[in-house]
Write a protein that holds these residues in place. Structure first.
Motif, short mmCIF file in Angstrom:
data_model
loop_
_atom_site.label_atom_id
_atom_site.label_comp_id
_atom_site.label_asym_id
_atom_site.label_seq_id
_atom_site.Cartn_x
_atom_site.Cartn_y
_atom_site.Cartn_z
N ASP A 72 34.48 97.79 32.70
CA ASP A 72 35.31 96.87 33.48
C ASP A 72 34.60 95.53 33.68
O ASP A 72 33.38 95.41 33.52
N ALA A 73 35.39 94.52 34.02
CA ALA A 73 34.88 93.16 34.17
C ALA A 73 33.84 93.04 35.27
O ALA A 73 32.88 92.28 35.13
N ARG A 98 30.52 94.24 33.87
CA ARG A 98 29.99 93.27 32.91
C ARG A 98 29.40 92.07 33.65
O ARG A 98 28.32 91.59 33.32
N ALA A 99 30.10 91.61 34.68
CA ALA A 99 29.60 90.47 35.48
C ALA A 99 28.29 90.84 36.16
O ALA A 99 27.35 90.02 36.20
N GLN A 100 28.19 92.05 36.68
CA GLN A 100 26.94 92.49 37.33
C GLN A 100 25.81 92.59 36.32
O GLN A 100 24.68 92.19 36.60
N ASN A 101 26.11 93.11 35.14
CA ASN A 101 25.08 93.21 34.09
C ASN A 101 24.56 91.83 33.70
O ASN A 101 23.36 91.63 33.56
N LEU A 102 25.48 90.87 33.56
CA LEU A 102 25.07 89.51 33.22
C LEU A 102 24.27 88.88 34.35
O LEU A 102 23.26 88.20 34.11
#
Length: 109
Positions: A13-14, A17-21
């Motif tokens: 989920d988005a 992905r945002a947390q990973n980035l």
């Protein structure tokens, strides 16, 4: 040194992905504070891929990430994923160091 920061980006989920980035960018900020220059391949790839006509977004991201990684002197691996491990293996094949924590990175000269 120019140090690539690698970790998982892809996620179901988005928000993840945002947390990973964000995790990679925070680690890159610490690398910079240590006097080194950080690179994150996915940061360079995402804006390009968003505007590119491609059938395989993952491979496009990896093509750009691997080109960025090739310019680096070392890699900080903050988490494992298929892409991050490809980046790690590329750095290792060049005989360059892979760090798994900020504490392992030597001070800048």
């Amino acid at each position: 040194m120019i140090i690539a920061v690698a970790g998982p980006y892809s996620a179901p989920d988005a928000d993840r992905r945002a947390q990973n980035l964000l995790d990679m960018n925070i680690a890159a900020a610490r690398v910079y504070e240590m006097g080194h220059i950080p690179f994150i391949g996915v940061n360079m790839a995402l804006p390009v891929v968003a505007h590119a006509a491609t059938d395989d977004v993952y491979e496009a991201i990896m093509d750009i990430s691997m080109a960025v990684i090739d310019q680096c002197h070392a890699l900080l691996l903050i988490g494992e994923s298929p892409g991050a491990l490809r980046e790690r293996d590329h750095i290792l094949a060049k005989g360059l160091p892979v760090y798994r924590s900020l504490e392992e990175i030597p001070p800048a000269r």
